[in-house]
Write a protein that holds these residues in place. Structure first.
Motif, short mmCIF file in Angstrom:
data_model
loop_
_atom_site.label_atom_id
_atom_site.label_comp_id
_atom_site.label_asym_id
_atom_site.label_seq_id
_atom_site.Cartn_x
_atom_site.Cartn_y
_atom_site.Cartn_z
N ASP A 1 -30.04 65.80 -29.12
CA ASP A 1 -31.41 66.44 -29.63
C ASP A 1 -32.12 65.20 -30.65
OD1 ASP A 1 -30.64 68.69 -28.21
OD2 ASP A 1 -29.41 69.41 -29.73
N PHE A 2 -31.50 64.31 -31.19
CA PHE A 2 -32.06 63.39 -32.25
C PHE A 2 -33.03 62.69 -31.36
CE2 PHE A 2 -31.61 59.26 -34.18
CZ PHE A 2 -32.34 59.67 -35.44
N LEU A 3 -32.85 62.13 -30.13
CA LEU A 3 -33.68 61.36 -29.43
C LEU A 3 -34.82 62.22 -28.79
CD1 LEU A 3 -30.97 59.24 -27.76
CD2 LEU A 3 -32.26 58.60 -29.77
N VAL A 4 -35.82 62.03 -29.07
CA VAL A 4 -36.90 62.95 -28.31
C VAL A 4 -37.87 62.42 -27.47
CG1 VAL A 4 -37.00 64.26 -30.55
CG2 VAL A 4 -38.39 62.48 -30.66
N GLY A 5 -37.88 61.05 -27.30
CA GLY A 5 -38.78 60.46 -26.40
C GLY A 5 -38.37 58.83 -26.39
N TYR A 6 -39.46 58.32 -25.59
CA TYR A 6 -39.17 56.64 -25.79
C TYR A 6 -39.09 56.15 -27.13
CZ TYR A 6 -40.29 51.53 -24.63
OH TYR A 6 -40.03 50.33 -24.42
N ARG A 7 -38.11 55.53 -27.62
CA ARG A 7 -38.06 54.84 -28.88
C ARG A 7 -38.47 55.85 -29.98
NH1 ARG A 7 -36.37 49.85 -29.41
NH2 ARG A 7 -36.41 48.50 -27.57
N LYS A 8 -38.18 57.39 -29.65
CA LYS A 8 -38.72 58.21 -30.46
C LYS A 8 -37.48 59.07 -31.17
CE LYS A 8 -43.48 58.71 -29.45
NZ LYS A 8 -44.67 59.57 -28.84
N THR A 9 -37.67 59.49 -32.52
CA THR A 9 -36.36 60.24 -32.98
C THR A 9 -37.05 61.53 -33.67
OG1 THR A 9 -36.14 59.31 -35.26
CG2 THR A 9 -34.69 58.11 -33.28
N CYS A 10 -36.27 62.34 -34.20
CA CYS A 10 -36.78 63.49 -34.86
C CYS A 10 -36.54 63.19 -36.34
CB CYS A 10 -35.94 64.57 -34.48
SG CYS A 10 -34.24 64.78 -34.97
N LEU A 11 -36.22 61.82 -37.01
CA LEU A 11 -36.22 61.48 -38.23
C LEU A 11 -37.78 61.91 -39.05
CD1 LEU A 11 -34.59 58.13 -38.66
CD2 LEU A 11 -34.00 60.16 -39.63
N LYS A 12 -37.30 62.70 -39.96
CA LYS A 12 -38.56 63.11 -40.76
C LYS A 12 -38.92 61.94 -41.87
CE LYS A 12 -37.55 67.90 -40.67
NZ LYS A 12 -37.01 69.05 -41.58
N ASN A 13 -40.18 61.72 -42.61
CA ASN A 13 -40.34 60.89 -43.58
C ASN A 13 -39.29 60.91 -44.69
OD1 ASN A 13 -42.55 59.70 -42.19
ND2 ASN A 13 -44.13 61.06 -43.20
N GLY A 14 -38.67 59.85 -45.08
CA GLY A 14 -37.63 59.79 -45.99
C GLY A 14 -36.34 59.98 -45.90
N GLU A 15 -36.13 60.31 -44.31
CA GLU A 15 -34.63 60.58 -44.08
C GLU A 15 -34.24 59.29 -43.49
OE1 GLU A 15 -33.93 64.91 -42.42
OE2 GLU A 15 -34.97 63.42 -40.83
#
Length: 210
Positions: free
Chosen positions: A65-79
């Protein structure tokens, strides 16, 4: 790592060069969210949990679930990625991963396949099939998994189910491999998994908890 998941250790030993491995981290491999990130399919198959930390909170999320797309993650700013937790295999579970590339060493993957399955009374009670290099992010072969669950663990059924992989993925063609090559490799790796687990070919790196 090599004791619990030897095929994952073998896969990691093929990432880049020794110099790269000495300065690189699994967290970095995860954070880039590359569709051909070598460790990602194996860690997803193992149901790895990523711990994310910021000054405001700490949270856990499945790598899938952390990986959400092409080279995209669900990391928020500051995480940042704090750690990765890998659950141990349970009774009658197997795990195996494979990397296919033009060169054996110091080369980017064309396809990575990773598999976790449970076999009870010669039947596949559960299976997770994950590929890197076949989609915009490492992804599960859902239709292929469904075609195998509760089926007998024999090569005829595995070969027949491997034909579902083109229904799960539409990979691109690039300088590393054509779309048809990637699909053929993914299908063949599933058959090889059966042969490795049954001891018909190379059983090294196959993990089973009995």
């Amino acid at each position: 790592m090599n004791r619990l998941y030897p095929s994952l250790g073998q896969l990691i030993s093929r990432i880049g060069s020794r110099q790269i491995r000495n300065i690189g981290t699994i967290g970095g491999n995860i954070g880039t969210a590359s569709p051909i990130g070598d460790t990602l399919p194996a860690l997803i198959a193992l149901n790895a949990i990523v711990t994310l930390f910021s000054l405001e909170e700490e949270r856990e999320i499945r790598l899938e679930d952390f990986l959400v797309g092409y080279r995209k993650t669900c990391l928020k700013n500051g995480e940042v990625i704090k750690n990765i937790k890998i659950p141990k295999l349970t009774k009658n579970e197997y795990f195996k991963s494979y990397k296919v590339s033009k060169r054996y060493d110091q080369d980017i993957s064309s396809v990575v396949g990773a598999y976790r399955l449970k076999i009870q009374a010669s039947k596949i009670s559960d299976i997770h099939i994950i590929y890197g290099g076949l989609a915009e992010k490492p992804s599960r072969a859902i239709k292929t998994e469904l075609s195998l669950r509760q089926k007998q663990w024999n090569e005829d059924i595995v070969c027949d189910s491997a034909k579902n992989i083109p229904n799960d993925f539409t990979p691109i063609s690039d300088h590393r491999a054509s779309s048809s090559y990637r699909l053929r490799v993914a299908s063949n790796l599933l058959v090889r998994l059966h042969r490795d687990i049954t001891g018909e070919e190379d059983a090294s790196g196959v993990v089973k908890v009995s």
